[in-house]
Structure formats: C-alpha cells, structure tokens
Design an enzyme around this catalytic site. Structure first.
Site, PDB file in Angstrom:
ATOM      1  N   GLY A  45       0.880  -1.233   0.091  1.00  0.00           N
ATOM      2  CA  GLY A  45      -0.106  -0.138   0.085  1.00  0.00           C
ATOM      3  C   GLY A  45       0.848   1.303   0.010  1.00  0.00           C
ATOM      4  CD  GLN A  50       3.314   5.838   2.378  1.00  0.00           C
ATOM      5  OE1 GLN A  50       2.417   5.173   1.884  1.00  0.00           O
ATOM      6  NE2 GLN A  50       4.296   5.069   3.248  1.00  0.00           N
ATOM      7  CB  CYS A  95       4.638   2.384   7.384  1.00  0.00           C
ATOM      8  SG  CYS A  95       4.366   3.746   6.372  1.00  0.00           S
ATOM      9  CG  LEU A  96       6.734   0.853   1.703  1.00  0.00           C
ATOM     10  CD1 LEU A  96       6.622   0.910   0.239  1.00  0.00           C
ATOM     11  CD2 LEU A  96       8.139  -0.091   1.656  1.00  0.00           C
ATOM     12  CG  HIS A 137      -1.308   1.931   7.233  1.00  0.00           C
ATOM     13  ND1 HIS A 137      -0.350   1.446   8.054  1.00  0.00           N
ATOM     14  CD2 HIS A 137      -0.351   2.580   6.379  1.00  0.00           C
ATOM     15  CE1 HIS A 137       0.820   1.836   7.810  1.00  0.00           C
ATOM     16  NE2 HIS A 137       0.834   2.417   6.629  1.00  0.00           N
ATOM     17  CD  GLU A 138      -1.353   2.976   2.558  1.00  0.00           C
ATOM     18  OE1 GLU A 138      -0.886   4.042   2.354  1.00  0.00           O
ATOM     19  OE2 GLU A 138      -0.652   1.781   2.830  1.00  0.00           O
ATOM     20  CG  HIS A 141       0.133   7.476   4.966  1.00  0.00           C
ATOM     21  ND1 HIS A 141       1.256   7.643   5.367  1.00  0.00           N
ATOM     22  CD2 HIS A 141       0.136   5.967   4.846  1.00  0.00           C
ATOM     23  CE1 HIS A 141       2.204   6.640   5.840  1.00  0.00           C
ATOM     24  NE2 HIS A 141       1.504   5.533   5.377  1.00  0.00           N
TER      25      HIS A 141
HETATM   26  C1  Y12 Z   1      -1.285  -4.072   6.591  1.00  0.00           C
HETATM   27  C2  Y12 Z   1      -0.830  -2.818   7.222  1.00  0.00           C
HETATM   28  C3  Y12 Z   1      -0.455  -1.911   6.836  1.00  0.00           C
HETATM   29  C4  Y12 Z   1      -0.333  -1.781   5.340  1.00  0.00           C
HETATM   30  C5  Y12 Z   1       0.312  -0.534   4.787  1.00  0.00           C
HETATM   31  C6  Y12 Z   1       1.168  -0.646   3.628  1.00  0.00           C
HETATM   32  N1  Y12 Z   1       2.241  -1.159   4.125  1.00  0.00           N
HETATM   33  C7  Y12 Z   1       3.368  -1.628   3.312  1.00  0.00           C
HETATM   34  O1  Y12 Z   1       3.144  -1.643   2.351  1.00  0.00           O
HETATM   35  C8  Y12 Z   1       4.419  -1.874   3.954  1.00  0.00           C
HETATM   36  C9  Y12 Z   1       5.737  -2.384   3.353  1.00  0.00           C
HETATM   37  C10 Y12 Z   1       7.071  -2.505   3.989  1.00  0.00           C
HETATM   38  C11 Y12 Z   1       8.180  -3.300   3.174  1.00  0.00           C
HETATM   39  C12 Y12 Z   1       9.172  -3.508   3.815  1.00  0.00           C
HETATM   40  O2  Y12 Z   1      10.172  -4.066   2.716  1.00  0.00           O
HETATM   41  C13 Y12 Z   1      10.227  -5.399   2.955  1.00  0.00           C
HETATM   42  O3  Y12 Z   1       9.620  -6.169   3.792  1.00  0.00           O
HETATM   43  C14 Y12 Z   1      11.203  -5.833   1.918  1.00  0.00           C
HETATM   44  C15 Y12 Z   1       9.601  -2.999   5.064  1.00  0.00           C
HETATM   45  O4  Y12 Z   1      10.905  -3.504   5.404  1.00  0.00           O
HETATM   46  C16 Y12 Z   1      11.989  -2.475   5.205  1.00  0.00           C
HETATM   47  O5  Y12 Z   1      11.685  -1.420   4.587  1.00  0.00           O
HETATM   48  C17 Y12 Z   1      13.450  -3.145   5.434  1.00  0.00           C
HETATM   49  C18 Y12 Z   1       8.676  -2.325   5.645  1.00  0.00           C
HETATM   50  C19 Y12 Z   1       7.365  -2.202   5.309  1.00  0.00           C
HETATM   51  C20 Y12 Z   1      -1.090  -2.572   4.651  1.00  0.00           C
HETATM   52  C21 Y12 Z   1      -1.521  -3.985   4.951  1.00  0.00           C
HETATM   53 CO    CO Z   2       2.056   3.620   5.432  1.00  0.00          CO
END
Ligand code: Y12
Ligand code: CO
Length: 171
Positions: A45, A50, A95-96, A137-138, A141
């Site tokens: 997401g 962001q 969260c990214l 969550h989004e 933001h």
């Molecule tokens: C459930 C809860 C929150 C959301 C919001 C969207 N969140 C993300 O997309 C988070 C992504 C994320 C990805 C990562 O990278 C890897 O895992 C390779 C991360 O780790 C690092 O940055 C090292 C952290 C978050 C949607 C649904």
């Molecule tokens: Co986020």
C-alpha cells in the site's frame, strides 16, 4: 518512474492532502509512478504523500492466495471517504515511510467506503480483513497520520529512542 519514498520524521508526512479535482493525464502518471515505486520497495500500500505529493490518492495491491502481487488486484483509490466502520481487529503493521519497524495496531474490522477511480467514477464498497486494515492505514496518511501515532505512550517512547539511534548510525 520510480520515486523517492519519504520517511519519518520528514515533516511532509504530517501534511493533510487535498482532493483531486481534475482526473487528467498528470493523475494517471502519478498513479503509475506510485505503483512502480510501491512494487520496487516491496510494499502493498502507498499514499501519494509518501512520495511527497499531497493529494488524496492511495493504492493497495494485496497478494493473492499464492502470495503473488498481480496488477489485476491493484486498487487505485482517489478522494476516499470512510462512511461507516464496525468491530475491532489487531494486526502487526509496517509502513514504507517507517522502514524496518512493525507493531500491532487496532483498527475497525469492517468498513464501508466511497472513492473515485482514475477516471473520476464514484464507487461504494465494503471491505474487511487485510483490505480494511490497509485502507484505514493509507487513509491515515492522507490526514497526516502515521501508524506509530496509534502506539501506547511507552511503545512510542521506545520507538523514538530506537529510531534516533538508527538515524544516528546512518550519518
Ligand atoms: C496492513 C498493514 C499496513 C499496510 C500498509 C502498507 N504497508 C506496506 O506496504 C509496508 C511495506 C514494507 C515493506 C518492507 O520491505 C520489505 O519487507 C522488503 C519493509 O521493510 C523494510 O523496509 C526493510 C517495511 C514495510 C497494509 C496492510
Ligand atoms: Co504507511
């Protein structure tokens, strides 16, 4: 084009986003950039703020039953409104914009929402499960809020201490 994802404590993340009024090519390009950026960073997401664009736009692309993220499952959400919510659920969120930090957050289990698609068509949907969590969550933001603001006082204090240490280590 892959864009930079801004991270905490960048002040822009606190900014409230504005509604999209013209569903023109610039919005389509922004949506395409958001998708490319989110996939590259392994996200599911992403909100426009962001990537430093203060517009009420978010995208969600949950993995399917085979744990694959396909473009058919991409949802582009413009000018969202949460019309109704019910129940409560706990999920370990990430969260990214707060990389490498994950914590349990409580959210509504079911939501009824309205939003527009990339052509301005108005849709009304009901979501539960991971989609409802990601949507909330989004949307936070877009209101200038991060999931770390939902933590208990003690968890937030611990996070701030760890985050400062992490940022110092990067200098
Ligand atoms: C459930 C809860 C929150 C959301 C919001 C969207 N969140 C993300 O997309 C988070 C992504 C994320 C990805 C990562 O990278 C890897 O895992 C390779 C991360 O780790 C690092 O940055 C090292 C952290 C978050 C949607 C649904
Ligand atoms: Co986020």
């Amino acid at each position: 084009m892959i864009r930079e994802v801004i991270t905490y404590p960048n002040k822009l993340l606190k900014q409230k986003s504005q509604d999209v009024e013209d569903f023109d090519q610039s919005i389509h390009t922004l949506l395409d950039d958001m998708y490319e950026t989110m996939l590259t960073k392994n996200g599911i997401g992403l909100a426009a703020i962001q990537i430093a664009e203060p517009l009420n736009i978010l995208i969600i692309n949950l993995p399917n039953e085979n744990d694959e993220q396909t473009k058919e499952n991409l949802i582009e959400i413009i000018n969202p409104k949460i019309l109704n919510k019910k129940g409560s659920t706990l999920y370990t969120e990430g969260c990214l914009s707060v990389p490498e930090y994950y914590e349990d957050v409580e959210r509504a289990e079911w939501i009824k929402v309205s939003y527009q698609d990339r052509n301005g068509n108005l849709l009304e949907k009901e979501y539960d499960g991971l989609m409802a969590i990601a949507f909330q969550h989004e949307c936070d933001h877009l209101n200038g809020e991060l999931f770390i603001e939902k933590l208990s006082f003690l968890k937030r204090k611990k996070f701030e201490k760890e985050w400062k240490k992490k940022l110092k280590g990067k200098k």
